[in-house]
Design a protein around this motif. Sequence first.
Motif: not given
Length: 163
Positions: A15, A18-19, A21-23, A25-26, A29, A157
């Motif tokens: 988890w 994943q946080v 990785m999301k950071s 990705a954001d 972006r 990935h």
Amino acid sequence: MLLTLAGAVAAAPAWERQVGMKSMADSARIIGDMFSGRRAYSQTNFRAAAESIRAHAGTRLVDDFGSGSQADSKADAEMISTSAVEFSRLARDLEIYASALSSAADRNPSELGAETRMGGALFGSPFGRKPDAARDAASMPAEHTYHLMLQTCTSCHAKFRSP
């Protein structure tokens, strides 16, 4: 500098990774939106996004994936372990590209100038040498660096995520 998994500590919880990785990705972006014009350029936000990626890359990324598998993870722990040199190189390349983007923000206080854009120029060919992050990142337009950073994420990935 080569980062290795030898003697690595236990992997961070899935988890938590994943946080991170999301950071990343954001943040990618945000940078992409500034290059495309969907978001107004802000030196502060561009640099913060690049620094967020840089902070999650390199040694931290290698350490986060540590040793051992986790049932709730999409990471292929066995592939990461058997291809540790490649995983470490990709983690380091990601850090280098993010650092180069942060430096580009420092050089562009009010707008993404022409020197930051690819401008239709072709960088490389299928028969040319592959870009080397450590050698090339600082000398190419930031927009090209951004695309190579995304390519690094995609490569990692593709190889190191379980199907």
